[in-house]
Design a protein around this motif. Structure first.
Motif, mmCIF file in Angstrom:
data_model
loop_
_atom_site.group_PDB
_atom_site.id
_atom_site.type_symbol
_atom_site.label_atom_id
_atom_site.label_comp_id
_atom_site.label_asym_id
_atom_site.label_seq_id
_atom_site.Cartn_x
_atom_site.Cartn_y
_atom_site.Cartn_z
ATOM 1 N N TYR A 111 0.831 -1.206 0.000
ATOM 2 C CA TYR A 111 0.000 0.000 0.000
ATOM 3 C C TYR A 111 0.865 1.255 0.000
ATOM 4 O O TYR A 111 0.496 2.266 -0.594
ATOM 5 N N SER A 114 5.982 2.685 -3.644
ATOM 6 C CA SER A 114 5.804 3.361 -4.937
ATOM 7 C C SER A 114 6.870 2.856 -5.913
ATOM 8 O O SER A 114 8.017 2.628 -5.534
ATOM 9 N N SER A 156 4.315 -1.471 -11.967
ATOM 10 C CA SER A 156 3.446 -0.462 -11.348
ATOM 11 C C SER A 156 1.987 -0.905 -11.389
ATOM 12 O O SER A 156 1.244 -0.694 -10.426
ATOM 13 N N ASP A 157 1.564 -1.548 -12.474
ATOM 14 C CA ASP A 157 0.198 -2.072 -12.543
ATOM 15 C C ASP A 157 -0.042 -3.163 -11.507
ATOM 16 O O ASP A 157 -1.068 -3.165 -10.822
ATOM 17 N N ARG A 160 -0.132 -1.747 -7.950
ATOM 18 C CA ARG A 160 -1.388 -1.003 -7.768
ATOM 19 C C ARG A 160 -2.550 -1.965 -7.586
ATOM 20 O O ARG A 160 -3.404 -1.772 -6.709
ATOM 21 N N GLN A 161 -2.611 -3.028 -8.373
ATOM 22 C CA GLN A 161 -3.708 -4.015 -8.263
ATOM 23 C C GLN A 161 -3.671 -4.753 -6.938
ATOM 24 O O GLN A 161 -4.700 -4.974 -6.323
ATOM 25 N N ALA A 163 -2.099 -3.792 -4.072
ATOM 26 C CA ALA A 163 -2.214 -2.908 -2.907
ATOM 27 C C ALA A 163 -3.629 -2.367 -2.725
ATOM 28 O O ALA A 163 -4.072 -2.137 -1.613
ATOM 29 N N ARG A 164 -4.359 -2.213 -3.808
ATOM 30 C CA ARG A 164 -5.711 -1.627 -3.734
ATOM 31 C C ARG A 164 -6.693 -2.538 -4.452
ATOM 32 O O ARG A 164 -7.091 -2.234 -5.581
#
Length: 165
Positions: A111, A114, A156-157, A160-161, A163-164
């Motif tokens: 989460y 970065s 990055s995708d 992001r998927q 973590a969220r």
């Protein structure tokens, strides 16, 4: 590409990324190269066969053959790098297995992690890093420029998927 994604758990969105340097010279290619070099290095030896000059040229030919053998084997050993990135909804872990020396580990919460792409200013163009838990670590610095760009987009995708959800 010299990296591969695998899904480690079918019930949760977990994945594993393995990265390794490109190995352009196979074992068969190594044997072929050394054999061709040896054969071509024998041409000057044939001209001086039976003379005293043979003993003057032979050590240099064998030294050159040994130097090429050593350099190719050393390069192969130095390229035995493996980076493993384990992603799960509550944990992200990067482990780098070095050819010599201990493995290096980094952990973080997906989460807060970065993924960054530094076009300039890094040791290589389009440098990919993970930042979290008070540290910024590189990933895939041994990949080519285009491979690092593709890795950044995919990584990055995925982060992001995961973590969220």
């Amino acid at each position: 590409m010299p990296y591969a994604w695998t899904t480690t758990d079918r019930t949760a969105p977990a994945a594993e990324l393995r990265l390794w340097p490109h190995q352009s010279l196979s074992a068969k290619g190594f044997v072929t190269f050394i054999g061709i070099f040896f054969f071509l290095a024998l041409f000057p030896i044939y001209a001086v066969l039976g003379t005293v000059l043979l003993w003057g040229l032979l050590p240099f030919m064998l030294a050159a053959l040994w130097a090429i053998w050593y350099a190719l084997r050393r390069n192969e050993r130095d390229r035995q790098i493996l980076e493993v990135l384990e992603l799960s909804p509550d944990h992200l872990r990067l482990t780098r297995h070095n050819p010599r020396g201990p493995a290096q580990d980094w952990e973080g919460n997906p989460y807060w992690v970065s993924v960054s792409l530094h076009e300039k200013g890094g040791p290589v163009p389009y440098y990919v890093t993970l930042k979290g838990s008070g540290r910024e670590v590189e990933i895939g610095a041994f990949l080519s420029e285009d491979e690092r760009k593709a890795l950044y987009a995919e990584l990055s995708d995925r982060v992001r998927q995961i973590a969220r959800p």
